[in-house]
Design a protein around this motif. Structure first.
Motif, short mmCIF file in Angstrom:
data_model
loop_
_atom_site.label_atom_id
_atom_site.label_comp_id
_atom_site.label_asym_id
_atom_site.label_seq_id
_atom_site.Cartn_x
_atom_site.Cartn_y
_atom_site.Cartn_z
N GLY A 65 45.57 27.59 45.25
CA GLY A 65 44.65 28.31 44.36
C GLY A 65 43.41 28.80 45.07
N ASP A 66 42.82 27.95 45.90
CA ASP A 66 41.62 28.35 46.66
C ASP A 66 41.94 29.50 47.61
OD1 ASP A 66 40.19 26.38 45.36
OD2 ASP A 66 40.16 25.00 47.07
N ASP A 67 43.08 29.40 48.28
CA ASP A 67 43.49 30.47 49.20
C ASP A 67 43.73 31.77 48.43
OD1 ASP A 67 44.48 31.42 51.89
OD2 ASP A 67 46.29 31.74 50.68
N GLY A 68 44.35 31.67 47.27
CA GLY A 68 44.59 32.86 46.44
C GLY A 68 43.30 33.52 46.00
N GLU A 69 42.33 32.71 45.60
CA GLU A 69 41.04 33.28 45.18
C GLU A 69 40.32 33.95 46.35
OE1 GLU A 69 38.61 30.64 42.81
OE2 GLU A 69 40.36 30.02 41.64
N ARG A 70 40.40 33.35 47.52
CA ARG A 70 39.80 33.97 48.71
C ARG A 70 40.45 35.31 49.01
NH1 ARG A 70 41.45 34.47 53.58
NH2 ARG A 70 43.14 32.96 53.36
N ARG A 71 41.78 35.34 48.94
CA ARG A 71 42.50 36.60 49.19
C ARG A 71 42.16 37.64 48.12
NH1 ARG A 71 46.95 36.08 52.85
NH2 ARG A 71 47.15 33.93 53.55
N ALA A 72 42.02 37.22 46.89
CA ALA A 72 41.67 38.15 45.80
C ALA A 72 40.27 38.73 46.03
CB ALA A 72 41.75 37.44 44.45
N ARG A 73 39.32 37.90 46.44
CA ARG A 73 37.97 38.40 46.71
C ARG A 73 37.99 39.42 47.84
NH1 ARG A 73 36.85 32.95 46.27
NH2 ARG A 73 36.50 32.76 48.53
N ASN A 74 38.71 39.12 48.91
CA ASN A 74 38.81 40.08 50.02
C ASN A 74 39.45 41.38 49.56
OD1 ASN A 74 37.63 38.27 51.77
ND2 ASN A 74 39.58 37.50 52.56
N TYR A 75 40.51 41.28 48.79
CA TYR A 75 41.20 42.45 48.24
C TYR A 75 40.22 43.31 47.43
CZ TYR A 75 44.15 44.98 44.89
OH TYR A 75 44.71 45.95 44.09
N LEU A 76 39.45 42.65 46.56
CA LEU A 76 38.51 43.39 45.72
C LEU A 76 37.42 44.05 46.55
CD1 LEU A 76 38.27 40.81 42.81
CD2 LEU A 76 39.20 43.14 42.63
N ARG A 77 36.86 43.32 47.51
CA ARG A 77 35.80 43.89 48.38
C ARG A 77 36.29 45.14 49.11
NH1 ARG A 77 34.86 38.34 50.04
NH2 ARG A 77 33.04 37.57 48.96
N LEU A 78 37.51 45.08 49.62
CA LEU A 78 38.07 46.23 50.35
C LEU A 78 38.25 47.44 49.45
CD1 LEU A 78 40.71 44.42 52.60
CD2 LEU A 78 38.61 45.59 53.35
N ARG A 79 38.27 47.23 48.14
CA ARG A 79 38.45 48.32 47.19
C ARG A 79 37.14 48.72 46.49
NH1 ARG A 79 42.54 46.08 48.78
NH2 ARG A 79 44.56 47.10 48.87
N GLY A 80 36.03 48.27 47.04
CA GLY A 80 34.73 48.71 46.55
C GLY A 80 34.11 47.87 45.45
N TYR A 81 34.66 46.71 45.17
CA TYR A 81 34.06 45.82 44.17
C TYR A 81 33.01 44.95 44.86
CZ TYR A 81 38.06 46.87 41.12
OH TYR A 81 38.99 47.49 40.34
N ARG A 82 31.94 44.69 44.14
CA ARG A 82 30.90 43.79 44.63
C ARG A 82 31.03 42.47 43.86
NH1 ARG A 82 25.36 43.03 43.15
NH2 ARG A 82 25.56 44.82 41.76
N ILE A 83 31.23 41.39 44.58
CA ILE A 83 31.40 40.09 43.94
C ILE A 83 30.04 39.61 43.42
CG2 ILE A 83 32.18 37.69 44.22
CD1 ILE A 83 34.41 39.89 44.63
N LEU A 84 29.97 39.33 42.12
CA LEU A 84 28.74 38.84 41.52
C LEU A 84 28.72 37.32 41.43
CD1 LEU A 84 28.47 41.37 38.54
CD2 LEU A 84 27.29 41.48 40.74
N LYS A 85 29.88 36.74 41.12
CA LYS A 85 29.94 35.29 40.92
C LYS A 85 31.37 34.80 41.14
CE LYS A 85 27.16 32.07 39.07
NZ LYS A 85 25.98 31.62 39.72
N ARG A 86 31.48 33.61 41.71
CA ARG A 86 32.77 32.95 41.88
C ARG A 86 32.75 31.66 41.07
NH1 ARG A 86 32.70 31.69 48.15
NH2 ARG A 86 33.98 30.03 47.33
N GLY A 87 33.86 31.36 40.41
CA GLY A 87 33.97 30.10 39.69
C GLY A 87 32.90 29.88 38.64
N TYR A 88 32.62 30.90 37.85
CA TYR A 88 31.60 30.77 36.79
C TYR A 88 32.15 29.89 35.68
CZ TYR A 88 28.37 31.90 33.05
OH TYR A 88 27.46 31.79 32.03
#
Length: 132
Positions: free
Chosen positions: A15-38
């Motif tokens: 799960g942790d690895d998947g979330e890390r990969r999802a964040r990287n995927y989103l960043r590469l597509r122009g998303y700015r991460i505001l919060k993790r694990g809210y």
């Protein structure tokens, strides 16, 4: 002291690895991460991010390909109760951070991370569910 079984630790690691990969995927597509694990009293949102005027609440579901038949797709694991908890938690975030959320549109996405040996496949389901 909290004890974890080997299965629990492997599941958490996946799960942790998947979330890390999802964040990287989103960043590469122009998303700015505001919060993790809210977290709120009713649930958790894995990733909250912004792209343009949209704030996106993202649920990440990670699976090993060989377990997909037994557990179903990641998106299928986001049932009615899970959606309700995510929506409640999103409303808490919006109320807690009004300046960030002002003049924004909101969307609920699911990102499926499927691992097949050394290969990883990402399926981004935009607007996976809505309020109401």
């Amino acid at each position: 002291m909290v004890k974890y079984s080997v299965k629990t630790m492997n599941t958490k690691k996946i799960g942790d690895d998947g979330e890390r990969r999802a964040r990287n995927y989103l960043r590469l597509r122009g998303y700015r991460i505001l919060k993790r694990g809210y977290r709120s009293s009713h649930g958790e949102i894995d990733i909250i991010c912004r792209r343009g005027s949209q704030i996106v609440f993202v649920e990440v579901k990670s699976r090993k390909t060989e377990h997909a038949d037994a557990f179903g797709s990641g998106a299928s694991a986001v049932g009615k109760q899970k959606r309700e908890r995510i929506i409640f938690t999103a409303k808490r975030y919006i109320n807690q951070y009004p300046a960030i959320c002002e003049n924004s549109d909101f969307r609920f996405d699911v990102i499926e991370i499927n691992r097949d040996g050394k290969k990883t496949y990402i399926n981004h389901i935009k607007d996976a569910f809505r309020i109401g």
